[in-house]
Design a protein around this motif. Sequence first.
Motif, mmCIF file in Angstrom:
data_model
loop_
_atom_site.group_PDB
_atom_site.id
_atom_site.type_symbol
_atom_site.label_atom_id
_atom_site.label_comp_id
_atom_site.label_asym_id
_atom_site.label_seq_id
_atom_site.Cartn_x
_atom_site.Cartn_y
_atom_site.Cartn_z
ATOM 1 N N CYS A 208 37.318 47.936 51.913
ATOM 2 C CA CYS A 208 38.182 49.026 51.419
ATOM 3 C C CYS A 208 37.368 50.306 51.249
ATOM 4 N N THR A 241 42.137 53.916 51.461
ATOM 5 C CA THR A 241 42.651 52.851 50.599
ATOM 6 C C THR A 241 41.825 52.797 49.326
ATOM 7 N N VAL A 252 43.779 45.355 43.428
ATOM 8 C CA VAL A 252 44.933 46.078 43.961
ATOM 9 C C VAL A 252 44.375 47.302 44.656
ATOM 10 N N GLY A 255 47.902 50.043 46.685
ATOM 11 C CA GLY A 255 49.184 49.526 46.221
ATOM 12 C C GLY A 255 49.447 48.081 46.588
ATOM 13 N N THR A 256 48.493 47.425 47.235
ATOM 14 C CA THR A 256 48.686 46.043 47.684
ATOM 15 C C THR A 256 47.737 45.108 46.947
ATOM 16 N N ARG A 257 48.234 43.989 46.464
ATOM 17 C CA ARG A 257 47.413 42.986 45.812
ATOM 18 C C ARG A 257 46.675 42.159 46.860
ATOM 19 N N ILE A 258 45.354 42.026 46.692
ATOM 20 C CA ILE A 258 44.539 41.157 47.541
ATOM 21 C C ILE A 258 43.886 40.137 46.628
#
Length: 441
Positions: A208, A241, A252, A255-258
Amino acid sequence: MTLAQAKPAERPRVVIVGAGFGGLATAKGLAGVPVDVVVIDKTNHNLFQPLLYQVATAALAPSDIAVPVRSIFSDRPEVTVLMDEATGIDTNRRVVRLAEAGEIGFDMLVLATGSVYSWFGHDEWAEHAYVLKTLEDALMLRGSLLAAFEWAESRTDPSEIERLLTFVVVGGGPTGVELAGAIAELAHSSLSRDFRHIRSSSARIVLCEGGPHLLAGFPQHLSDYARKHLEDLHVEVLTNTAVQSVDHDGVVAGGTRINSANVLWCAGTAATPAAVWLQADKSRNGAVKIAPDCTVPGHIDIFAVGDVTDMTGPNGKPLPGVGPVAKQQGAYVAEVIAARVAGRPAPARFVYKDAGSMAMVGRSSAVADLGKVRLTGFVAWVLWSAVHLFFLIGTRNRIAVYLNWAWAWLTYGRGARLITRLDPRTRLELKQQNDAGSRPV
């Protein structure tokens, strides 16, 4: 009697706080100068940090990239080495406060205390992520990486296996790029035949980066090359990101949970608190703003070098926090001190000579920005390898690293796959989630 009281009167005492690139360069540059030198560091070894990620990914052993500081100066009786931690400075009394030994007086002081990772105001994230600054960090991370595969082998819950085999690297600078590539090779090559119930090659490595490009300080085409090569290694590269949160379940980002059992933080640095000790002007990351001769304004006998400093280069931008800057500043400060002791005019202001930047992006592949010359691929990798071998301290270390690299290149193997440190947080977390999803023996 404190060390401050024990100071001999006949020779000036130069105290150097920090035994990294800058501190060692200063101490080495004072060879033959009629001064007593005291080198203080909270560890007993000098660490070659550019290869620390290879210890973390089982390519090298800790002893391959570290040497005892005392051994470096064993033939220099005027150099005293203290394993201690500086906790403050009394500029009026000209003493450095130490955690263990009380105080030590100085005639001239060189601060080479380096930097730490910045959490951008979210210090609570540190509890859930790994960093790479010390050998202890690298061993802890190595243990966690290898243990993730070991534990996944005994699990039956697909979601738990997926979480264990997902690795999130935060930060797309050289360290993040090199670490992501090394984890991908560890998973897809070195461990590919070792397990019976899982496929290590199914591991997910996510890199990221908050900015639009990897390796932000490199030319665009080198950044693009690094991205493509990482993607060829099955690394998911997420630019633009930003990370919004880090917790024990993962991150997060954008906006996306990993979900991930291993979050590796390589984003941003903050200076150690030297500026606070001196009540000196500092930059946004806490670095000491220094004069052109590397002194701290208002303190003619206090110098600062390396990552703890903020100095503007010829291009009007702050000098980067890299080893060559620290080494050149350290060597320059030694020249200034030598000139003062001899009663000679001080050398001209410090000017950083930028020899270029490099980053390895996987097996037999690297990028190198040498100014007018820019290289990618195998040639850049050979140059990267040669430069890093050259700058390692000690013939034994150079030979050991070379042999490890040669073996890894020929066999795809990694010889340091031992779990010798395991984070207590990881043990506790696994115990809490355990048993229901374990594979029976």
